[in-house]
Write a protein that holds these residues in place. Structure first.
Motif, short mmCIF file in Angstrom:
data_model
loop_
_atom_site.label_atom_id
_atom_site.label_comp_id
_atom_site.label_asym_id
_atom_site.label_seq_id
_atom_site.Cartn_x
_atom_site.Cartn_y
_atom_site.Cartn_z
N LEU A 217 0.82 -1.22 0.00
CA LEU A 217 0.00 0.00 0.00
C LEU A 217 0.85 1.26 0.00
N ARG A 218 2.12 1.13 0.40
CA ARG A 218 3.00 2.31 0.50
C ARG A 218 4.25 2.05 -0.33
N TYR A 219 4.57 2.96 -1.23
CA TYR A 219 5.74 2.86 -2.09
C TYR A 219 6.66 4.03 -1.75
N PRO A 220 7.68 3.78 -0.89
CA PRO A 220 8.54 4.89 -0.46
C PRO A 220 9.30 5.51 -1.63
N TRP A 221 9.40 6.81 -1.62
CA TRP A 221 10.10 7.53 -2.69
C TRP A 221 11.57 7.12 -2.76
N ALA A 222 12.18 6.89 -1.60
CA ALA A 222 13.61 6.54 -1.59
C ALA A 222 13.86 5.30 -2.47
N ASN A 223 12.96 4.34 -2.45
CA ASN A 223 13.14 3.11 -3.24
C ASN A 223 12.96 3.37 -4.74
N ALA A 224 11.91 4.11 -5.09
CA ALA A 224 11.67 4.39 -6.51
C ALA A 224 12.81 5.22 -7.08
N LYS A 225 13.27 6.19 -6.30
CA LYS A 225 14.36 7.05 -6.77
C LYS A 225 15.65 6.25 -6.96
N ALA A 226 15.94 5.37 -5.99
CA ALA A 226 17.16 4.54 -6.10
C ALA A 226 17.09 3.65 -7.34
N ALA A 227 15.91 3.11 -7.63
CA ALA A 227 15.76 2.26 -8.82
C ALA A 227 16.04 3.06 -10.09
N LEU A 228 15.52 4.27 -10.14
CA LEU A 228 15.73 5.12 -11.33
C LEU A 228 17.21 5.46 -11.49
N GLN A 229 17.86 5.79 -10.37
CA GLN A 229 19.27 6.17 -10.45
C GLN A 229 20.14 4.99 -10.89
N SER A 230 19.79 3.78 -10.41
CA SER A 230 20.55 2.59 -10.84
C SER A 230 20.37 2.35 -12.33
N MET A 231 19.12 2.46 -12.80
CA MET A 231 18.85 2.26 -14.23
C MET A 231 19.63 3.25 -15.06
N ALA A 232 19.64 4.50 -14.62
CA ALA A 232 20.34 5.55 -15.38
C ALA A 232 21.85 5.27 -15.41
N ASP A 233 22.39 4.81 -14.27
CA ASP A 233 23.83 4.52 -14.20
C ASP A 233 24.20 3.31 -15.06
N ASP A 234 23.36 2.25 -14.96
CA ASP A 234 23.68 0.98 -15.63
C ASP A 234 23.49 1.04 -17.14
N GLN A 235 22.55 1.89 -17.58
CA GLN A 235 22.20 1.92 -19.01
C GLN A 235 22.30 3.36 -19.53
#
Ligand code: GTQ
Length: 356
Positions: A217-235
């Motif tokens: 029910l709760r999607y913390p911003w810290a997790n979504a942001k970290a996922a985006l930053q990893s994607m940007a770094d990796d690709q």
């Protein structure tokens, strides 16, 4: 070959009156109106709501209207193309900015429309959903899906503001929109965002699935942001650095009708999104961005929100050459897919969804 269709004026007035008296209407004068060529009629207008305009008016509402007189103290982001009275951002989406002051409580209720909250500012508020207490921090996404009890409270010291996104206009149009009031919920131990916090592993249910349609029910911003930053770094060549908020047990969209996403624009990036059938809402979590159609553009700063109608190519441009920008996006894709009308137009030439 196009034929001019007959108009209402072509018909004898007494004939039209005889039809109307029997609740009958001739189709041909209105046929092109309801089935226009190639591009649907859209009442949704590109619209920008600046948080700098909303915030003082929302705080004023806090002075003018006690929470007991409002239940939900919300200023609705209404699209003028639908008329303000309809309180809708697009055909299926409703947007509202909600204010909760320290110590206030927005009582428990549940309703048929689905809702989510995107936290804009302030610390110390919480939403309890079916007994699960969800702390609210900037950028967190909290689901309150159809039929689930929810109430909001605030133990902090500063005003809290969040963006509500509901499929209320659709539910109202379908004549299925209603609510039930409840009493203060007992809160239980355990939180979905903890149980589902590690990607790739979900709790094993001895007797099948959890049985809950909405395990998280709760999607913390810290997790979504970290996922985006990893994607940007990796690709480094990836253009569309975007994540979808999903149900962790099924991988399907988090809710049934509206889709929710977080998108990162790299420093200086310009991203062009093909015209697609659903309308979309863009809300800036961090950074600045320009959201532009072929005819119009809006410059968004943090907490600003805009709506773009469907079938509209949209260009997103990071306003900064040195910092990334993070956007929260809501759209009508799950609904369109379920209805079989979802469409992407890579070029101006329409193709019926059945041919995709
Ligand atoms: O917080 O439950 O903006 O019921 C509109 C209807 C918020 C809420 C809205 C609602 C709520």
């Amino acid at each position: 070959m196009s034929h001019e269709l007959g108009t209402l004026e072509d018909l004898p007035a007494d004939y039209v009156a005889a039809l109307r008296a029997r609740n009958l209407v001739p189709l041909w004068p209105s046929l092109r109106g309801v089935l226009p060529p190639k591009v649907p009629t859209r009442h949704t207008q590109p619209t920008h709501w600046a948080y700098a305009d909303i915030k003082p008016l929302l705080l004023k509402a806090g002075e003018l209207t006690p929470i007991e007189k409002a239940e939900r103290r919300v200023l609705v982001l209404a699209n003028p193309g639908h008329t303000l009275e309809k309180m809708q951002a697009s055909s299926a989406m409703y947007l509202g900015m909600q204010l909760l002051l320290p110590g206030e409580w927005a009582p428990s209720h549940r309703h048929t429309p689905n809702a989510v909250r995107m936290v804009v500012e302030g610390e110390g508020a919480w939403t309890t959903v079916e007994g699960e207490k969800c702390p609210m921090s900037r950028g967190d996404l909290i689901l309150t899906p159809t039929g689930l009890w929810h109430e909001h409270g605030h133990d902090g010291t500063e005003p809290v503001v969040w963006l509500d996104v509901l499929d209320l206009p659709l539910a109202y149009y379908l004549e299925v929109s209603y609510h039930l009031n409840g009493s203060r919920q007992e809160t239980k131990v355990g939180q979905g965002d903890r149980a589902y916090a590690r990607s790739g592993v979900v709790p094993t249910q001895v007797f099948g699935r959890s049985g809950r349609r909405y395990p998280m029910l709760r999607y913390p911003w810290a997790n979504a942001k970290a996922a985006l930053q990893s994607m940007a770094d990796d690709q480094p060549d990836l253009d569309c650095v975007q994540v979808t908020y999903v149900n962790p047990e099924t991988g399907e969209d988090a809710e049934n009708i509206l889709g929710f996403y977080a998108l990162m624009l790299r420093p200086g990036q310009t991203l062009t999104l093909s015209a697609r059938s659903p309308a979309a809402v863009y809300h800036v979590i961090e950074g600045t961005a320009r959201v532009a159609t072929e005819s119009q553009g809006f410059d968004l700063v943090p907490a600003d929100t805009c709506c773009i109608p469907g079938y509209t190519q949209t260009t997103l441009k990071n306003g900064s050459a040195s910092e990334p920008a993070f956007l929260f996006i809501a759209d009508e894709s799950p609904l369109h897919r379920k209805l079989g009308v979802y469409e992407v137009r890579e070029d101006a030439q329409p193709a019926m969804p059945t041919q995709l």
